[in-house]
Design a protein around this motif. Structure first.
Motif, PDB file in Angstrom:
ATOM      1  N   ASP A 127      54.961  31.149  43.010  1.00 22.90           N
ATOM      2  CA  ASP A 127      55.342  32.560  43.043  1.00 22.90           C
ATOM      3  C   ASP A 127      54.100  33.439  43.251  1.00 22.90           C
ATOM      4  O   ASP A 127      53.135  33.337  42.500  1.00 22.90           O
ATOM      5  N   ARG A 129      53.666  36.397  42.596  1.00 24.60           N
ATOM      6  CA  ARG A 129      53.456  37.393  41.538  1.00 24.60           C
ATOM      7  C   ARG A 129      52.503  36.910  40.445  1.00 24.60           C
ATOM      8  O   ARG A 129      52.023  37.703  39.650  1.00 24.60           O
ATOM      9  N   THR A 133      50.137  39.340  38.302  1.00 32.24           N
ATOM     10  CA  THR A 133      50.419  39.454  36.873  1.00 32.24           C
ATOM     11  C   THR A 133      49.169  39.118  36.062  1.00 32.24           C
ATOM     12  O   THR A 133      48.814  39.847  35.123  1.00 32.24           O
ATOM     13  N   SER A 136      46.599  41.846  36.362  1.00 35.78           N
ATOM     14  CA  SER A 136      47.007  43.020  35.593  1.00 35.78           C
ATOM     15  C   SER A 136      46.837  42.803  34.096  1.00 35.78           C
ATOM     16  O   SER A 136      46.611  43.756  33.345  1.00 35.78           O
ATOM     17  N   LEU A 137      46.953  41.553  33.675  1.00 34.12           N
ATOM     18  CA  LEU A 137      46.777  41.258  32.240  1.00 34.12           C
ATOM     19  C   LEU A 137      45.304  41.164  31.870  1.00 34.12           C
ATOM     20  O   LEU A 137      44.967  40.874  30.726  1.00 34.12           O
ATOM     21  N   GLY A 138      44.439  41.369  32.840  1.00 38.79           N
ATOM     22  CA  GLY A 138      43.004  41.418  32.547  1.00 38.79           C
ATOM     23  C   GLY A 138      42.269  40.115  32.816  1.00 38.79           C
ATOM     24  O   GLY A 138      41.168  39.914  32.300  1.00 38.79           O
ATOM     25  N   ALA A 139      42.868  39.239  33.615  1.00 32.47           N
ATOM     26  CA  ALA A 139      42.211  37.950  33.888  1.00 32.47           C
ATOM     27  C   ALA A 139      41.069  38.132  34.886  1.00 32.47           C
ATOM     28  O   ALA A 139      41.174  38.944  35.805  1.00 32.47           O
ATOM     29  N   GLN A 143      40.057  32.825  35.350  1.00 32.08           N
ATOM     30  CA  GLN A 143      41.297  32.787  34.573  1.00 32.08           C
ATOM     31  C   GLN A 143      42.537  32.862  35.478  1.00 32.08           C
ATOM     32  O   GLN A 143      43.547  32.231  35.181  1.00 32.08           O
ATOM     33  N   GLU A 151      50.578  26.932  36.514  1.00 33.35           N
ATOM     34  CA  GLU A 151      51.957  27.089  36.980  1.00 33.35           C
ATOM     35  C   GLU A 151      52.312  26.019  38.016  1.00 33.35           C
ATOM     36  O   GLU A 151      53.470  25.649  38.140  1.00 33.35           O
TER      37      GLU A 151
ATOM     38  N   ARG B  79      41.152  46.110  32.385  1.00 35.38           N
ATOM     39  CA  ARG B  79      41.595  45.674  31.062  1.00 35.38           C
ATOM     40  C   ARG B  79      42.035  46.847  30.175  1.00 35.38           C
ATOM     41  O   ARG B  79      42.480  46.644  29.052  1.00 35.38           O
ATOM     42  N   HIS B  82      47.523  48.568  32.562  1.00 33.40           N
ATOM     43  CA  HIS B  82      48.405  47.413  32.777  1.00 33.40           C
ATOM     44  C   HIS B  82      49.556  47.810  33.692  1.00 33.40           C
ATOM     45  O   HIS B  82      50.036  48.932  33.637  1.00 33.40           O
ATOM     46  N   MET B  83      49.948  46.870  34.510  1.00 36.73           N
ATOM     47  CA  MET B  83      51.043  47.118  35.450  1.00 36.73           C
ATOM     48  C   MET B  83      52.160  46.100  35.222  1.00 36.73           C
ATOM     49  O   MET B  83      51.910  44.891  35.167  1.00 36.73           O
ATOM     50  N   THR B  85      55.238  44.669  37.066  1.00 31.24           N
ATOM     51  CA  THR B  85      55.771  44.660  38.429  1.00 31.24           C
ATOM     52  C   THR B  85      57.303  44.674  38.420  1.00 31.24           C
ATOM     53  O   THR B  85      57.926  44.408  37.393  1.00 31.24           O
ATOM     54  N   PRO B  88      59.407  41.484  36.715  1.00 35.43           N
ATOM     55  CA  PRO B  88      58.128  40.952  36.231  1.00 35.43           C
ATOM     56  C   PRO B  88      58.106  39.432  36.148  1.00 35.43           C
ATOM     57  O   PRO B  88      59.103  38.810  35.814  1.00 35.43           O
ATOM     58  N   PHE B  89      56.941  38.887  36.457  1.00 32.48           N
ATOM     59  CA  PHE B  89      56.768  37.433  36.402  1.00 32.48           C
ATOM     60  C   PHE B  89      56.382  37.038  34.975  1.00 32.48           C
ATOM     61  O   PHE B  89      55.475  37.629  34.391  1.00 32.48           O
ATOM     62  N   PHE B  91      55.039  33.815  32.689  1.00 31.00           N
ATOM     63  CA  PHE B  91      54.454  32.475  32.810  1.00 31.00           C
ATOM     64  C   PHE B  91      55.376  31.460  32.137  1.00 31.00           C
ATOM     65  O   PHE B  91      56.058  31.794  31.157  1.00 31.00           O
ATOM     66  N   SER B 101      49.089  36.053  26.485  1.00 32.35           N
ATOM     67  CA  SER B 101      48.255  35.735  27.652  1.00 32.35           C
ATOM     68  C   SER B 101      47.151  36.777  27.887  1.00 32.35           C
ATOM     69  O   SER B 101      46.001  36.420  28.155  1.00 32.35           O
ATOM     70  N   GLY B 102      47.497  38.043  27.744  1.00 27.50           N
ATOM     71  CA  GLY B 102      46.494  39.106  27.915  1.00 27.50           C
ATOM     72  C   GLY B 102      45.428  39.067  26.830  1.00 27.50           C
ATOM     73  O   GLY B 102      44.254  39.341  27.095  1.00 27.50           O
ATOM     74  N   ARG B 104      44.490  36.363  25.293  1.00 25.63           N
ATOM     75  CA  ARG B 104      43.671  35.182  25.586  1.00 25.63           C
ATOM     76  C   ARG B 104      42.615  35.527  26.641  1.00 25.63           C
ATOM     77  O   ARG B 104      41.454  35.154  26.498  1.00 25.63           O
ATOM     78  N   PHE B 105      43.038  36.268  27.679  1.00 24.79           N
ATOM     79  CA  PHE B 105      42.095  36.656  28.733  1.00 24.79           C
ATOM     80  C   PHE B 105      40.958  37.520  28.175  1.00 24.79           C
ATOM     81  O   PHE B 105      39.846  37.476  28.666  1.00 24.79           O
ATOM     82  N   ARG B 149      54.510  42.377  26.304  1.00 30.29           N
ATOM     83  CA  ARG B 149      53.232  41.820  26.770  1.00 30.29           C
ATOM     84  C   ARG B 149      52.253  42.947  27.091  1.00 30.29           C
ATOM     85  O   ARG B 149      51.046  42.802  26.944  1.00 30.29           O
ATOM     86  N   LEU B 153      48.675  44.828  24.387  1.00 31.04           N
ATOM     87  CA  LEU B 153      47.338  45.122  24.921  1.00 31.04           C
ATOM     88  C   LEU B 153      46.934  46.573  24.679  1.00 31.04           C
ATOM     89  O   LEU B 153      45.785  46.945  24.900  1.00 31.04           O
TER      90      LEU B 153
END
Lengths: 231, 337
Positions: A127, A129, A133, A136-139, A143, A151, B79, B82-83, B85, B88-89, B91, B101-102, B104-105, B149, B153
Motif C-alpha cells: 500500500d 499510504r 503515514t 506523518s507519524l514522524g519517522a 524508520q 508490512e 514531528r 500530523h496528517m 489521510t 487512513p492506513f 499498520f 508507532s509515532g 516509537r519513532f 494515533r 502525539l
C-alpha cells in the motif's frame, strides 16, 4: 520394483543410524546454502528495496534484467564462476575451486536475483499510504524503510524461502564448483546424482527424504507464521 | 502576527497531469479550525500534502512559527504536526501497536506508552480496544484509531484529508465532536479538507475555498447570518430589513443559515404550496454548468439566492435576465448552524 522398496528400507536405516555419508552431505548442503542465502539477502534485499521504492530513469530495464536472471541455468552460473576461479582465471590465486566457498559464491549468484526481484515485487505491491503515514507519524528515512519492510515481511519471507529451495536443490553449481569431494563438497544433490549413477539407490533415496523433510519443515514454519498474521 | 503558526508563501506545485497549484499567501492561526473546501480535483489534497510537509512544492516557502522549513529542520517540524489521510492506513497488528508507532519513532520511553494510549482511546471512545486486531475494525473505528494515533502525539497542527468520507451520520457527528475536543483541550490548529461547503462552515472558524488550484474569495451559495424571530408560533431568521426566512425549529441566538441551491424552486407565478418561504425577485445571472443551469435571483438589494435547475426546466420557464420570478423553498430545507 523390489530394488526401490529395498532402497527405501535401507534409506530409513541409514537416516536413523546417522550414517556418516548422509550426515556429511546434509551438513554440507545446509552450511553452503545457508551462508549463500544469508549473503544473497544481504545484497539482494537492499537492492530490491531501493529499486522498488524509488523512481528513476532505466528502472524498467533493470527490472527486465533482474527477471531474466531468475531463469539463468545453474550450470551456466557454475561455468561462469568456474572461469573466474580456476587456476587460469582472474581469481585463480585464491584457490577457491573445489571448496565449499566456490559453491557458496555460485549459490549466492543463483539466489541473489531471486531475493532482489521478489523483494522488489513485494515492496512495489504494498500500500502506497504506508510511506506517507510513517512520515506523518514522524519517522525518519530508516524508520520508513523498516515500516515498509515490516508490512511486506511475509512476501519477502516467501521470496527467501523460494531462493533457499532453489539453492538447496540445485546440482549444477555444486557439481562444477565443488567437484563432489567426499566429506568436503559432496552435498545432498551431488550425492544423489553420484549414487544413482552407480545404481545405489539407498543413499540417494535417504538424501531425497532429507531434502523433502527440510522443504516440509520450512513450509510448516511459513504456514504457521502466516496463520498468526491473519488471526 | 505571533499567533500565526503556519504560513505558506508563493506556493506552486505542478503535477505530471498538467494540474498546477498556485497559492500566493496563506496563513493559519494557532488553535483555529480551518475547512479547506472545493470540488474534486481542486487541489485540496495536494495543498494539504505540501502544508503537512509530506510533499515538496515546486516553488515557494513554508514557515512554521515564522521559521522557514528547510532540510535541517524538516524532521523536527514534521514531528510537531500530523496528517490523517483519506481512508487512513493502519499498520498491521493491534490498535495499541498503531497508536504507539509515532511514540516509537520519537523514541519515547515504552513505560509511558500505556498511559498515553489509554488516554487517547478514551478521547475517541474506544476504551478496551487496546488489543483489537486492526483487521477487525469497522471503517468508523479505523478512523477513530487514526485520530487516537494523532492525539497521542499531541501535534500542534492536525491535518485531516476528507475525514468524513464513507462514514455514516453517527460516525461523522462523533468525529466532529472529537475534532472540537482536540482543538479546545490542546489548542491544536486543525486543517481539514471536504467537498461539503456546509460541513466546512459548520465545523470551522474559517473556510478556504479552492478551485482549480487557486484560492477563491467566492462566498458560499445562499449562506446568511441573522437573528431569530417568532410570530404566531412560527420561527424565522431575519437576514435583512425586509427579508426573513422561515425555519423549522426554534432558536434563541443569532445564527448562520444556508439553503441548498437544489432545494429552491423557481416559478413564474406565486403558487399555493406547503413551502413556507416564497420570495419575489429578479434574475440577475444565468450560467450553464455541465447540463445544470445556475440562476441567481435578487430578492432584496443585498440578498441573492442561487438555484440549480435543469436545462429542460430553464427552457420550459423561458427564463431571462431581469425577468421576475418567485423563489420557493421549504422551512425544512434551511440548514441552521
Amino acid at each position: 520394483m523390489e530394488y526401490i522398496l529395498n532402497g527405501i528400507n535401507d534409506a530409513f536405516r541409514m537416516i536413523f543410524s546417522l550414517n556418516a555419508e548422509v550426515l556429511s552431505a546434509v551438513s554440507v548442503s545446509l552450511m553452503v546454502s545457508t551462508v549463500a542465502i544469508f549473503l544473497a539477502i544481504l545484497l539482494g534485499l537492499p537492492l530490491g528495496f531501493i529499486i522498488g521504492t524509488n523512481s528513476f530513469f532505466g528502472k524498467k530495464t533493470i527490472i527486465t534484467i533482474m527477471n531474466t536472471l531468475l531463469a539463468v541455468p545453474t550450470v551456466f552460473i557454475g561455468l561462469m564462476v568456474y572461469s573466474f576461479i580456476c587456476r587460469r582465471g582472474l581469481l585463480g590465486n585464491f584457490g577457491l575451486l573445489y571448496t565449499p566457498w566456490a559453491m557458496i559464491i555460485g549459490q549466492t549468484i543463483l539466489a541473489f536475483p531471486i531475493v532482489s526481484a521478489l523483494t522488489l515485487s513485494a515492496v512495489s505491491s504494498i500500500d502506497r499510504r504506508i510511506e506517507k503515514t510513517a512520515l506523518s507519524l514522524g519517522a525518519n528515512k530508516r524508520q520508513v524503510a523498516v515500516c515498509i519492510l515490516t508490512e511486506a515481511r511475509f512476501a519477502i519471507f516467501s521470496a527467501i524461502i523460494v531462493a533457499f529451495g532453489r539453492v538447496f536443490s540445485e546440482v549444477g553449481i555444486s557439481m562444477l564448483l565443488g567437484g563432489n569431494i567426499r566429506y568436503l563438497t559432496r552435498n545432498i544433490t551431488t550425492t544423489i546424482v553420484l549414487e544413482t549413477g552407480k545404481g545405489e539407490f539407498a543413499l540417494g533415496i535417504a538424501l531425497g527424504i532429507v531434502l523433502l523433510t527440510v522443504a516440509l519443515l520450512i513450509n510448516i514454519v511459513f504456514s504457521y507464521l502466516q496463520s498468526k498474521k491473519s488471526s | 502576527m505571533n499567533n500565526i503558526i503556519l504560513k505558506a508563501e508563493k506556493l506552486r506545485k505542478r503535477l505530471d497531469s498538467g494540474f498546477s497549484l498556485e497559492i500566493s499567501n496563506l496563513c493559519f492561526k494557532k488553535g483555529q479550525i480551518y475547512g479547506l473546501v472545493g470540488p474534486n480535483g481542486a487541489g485540496k489534497t495536494t495543498l494539504l500534502n505540501i502544508l503537512s510537509l509530506l510533499d515538496r512544492p515546486s516553488n515557494g516557502e513554508i514557515f512554521f512559527k515564522n521559521e522557514r522549513i528547510s532540510k535541517p529542520n524538516l524532521l523536527t517540524t514534521r514531528r510537531k504536526i500530523h496528517m490523517i489521510t483519506e481512508n487512513p492506513f493502519l499498520f498491521s497488528g493491534t490498535v495499541f501497536d498503531n497508536i504507539v508507532s509515532g511514540l516509537r519513532f520519537r523514541r519515547i520511553s515504552p513505560k509511558k506508552w500505556q498511559g498515553l494510549v489509554d488516554k487517547a482511546l478514551e478521547v475517541v471512545g474506544l476504551e478496551n480496544f487496546n488489543h483489537r486486531n486492526i483487521r477487525k475494525l469497522s471503517v468508523g473505528e479505523s478512523q477513530r484509531v487514526a485520530l487516537a494515533r494523532a492525539i497521542v502525539l499531541n501535534p500542534e497542527i492536525l491535518f485531516l484529508d476528507e475525514p468524513f468520507v464513507n462514514l455514516d451520520r453517527q460516525s461523522i457527528c462523533l468525529i466532529e465532536e472529537y475534532i472540537r475536543t482536540i482543538q479546545k483541550s490542546n489548542q491544536t490548529t486543525i486543517i481539514f479538507t471536504t467537498h461539503d461547503f456546509y460541513q466546512a462552515w459548520h465545523l470551522s472558524n474559517q473556510v478556504i475555498s479552492l478551485v482549480n488550484g487557486r484560492i477563491v474569495e467566492a462566498p458560499l451559495d445562499n449562506f446568511f447570518a441573522g437573528s431569530p424571530e417568532e410570530e404566531n408560533g412560527s420561527c424565522f431568521v431575519r437576514i435583512s430589513k425586509n427579508i426573513r426566512i422561515a425555519i423549522s425549529q426554534k432558536i434563541d441566538n443569532r445564527c448562520n443559515i444556508c439553503v441548498h441551491p437544489e432545494g429552491i424552486v423557481i416559478s413564474k407565478q406565486e403558487f399555493d404550496s406547503s413551502a413556507r418561504n416564497s420570495f419575489k425577485g429578479v434574475i440577475k445571472s444565468i450560467h450553464a454548468e455541465d447540463g445544470i443551469v445556475r440562476v441567481t435571483i435578487r430578492i432584496d438589494p443585498s440578498i441573492e439566492l442561487t438555484t440549480l435547475i435543469t436545462v429542460r426546466s430553464y427552457r420550459a420557464l423561458k427564463l431571462a435576465i431581469d425577468s421576475e420570478v418567485f423563489a420557493v423553498f421549504k422551512a425544512t430545507s434551511v440548514i441552521i448552524f
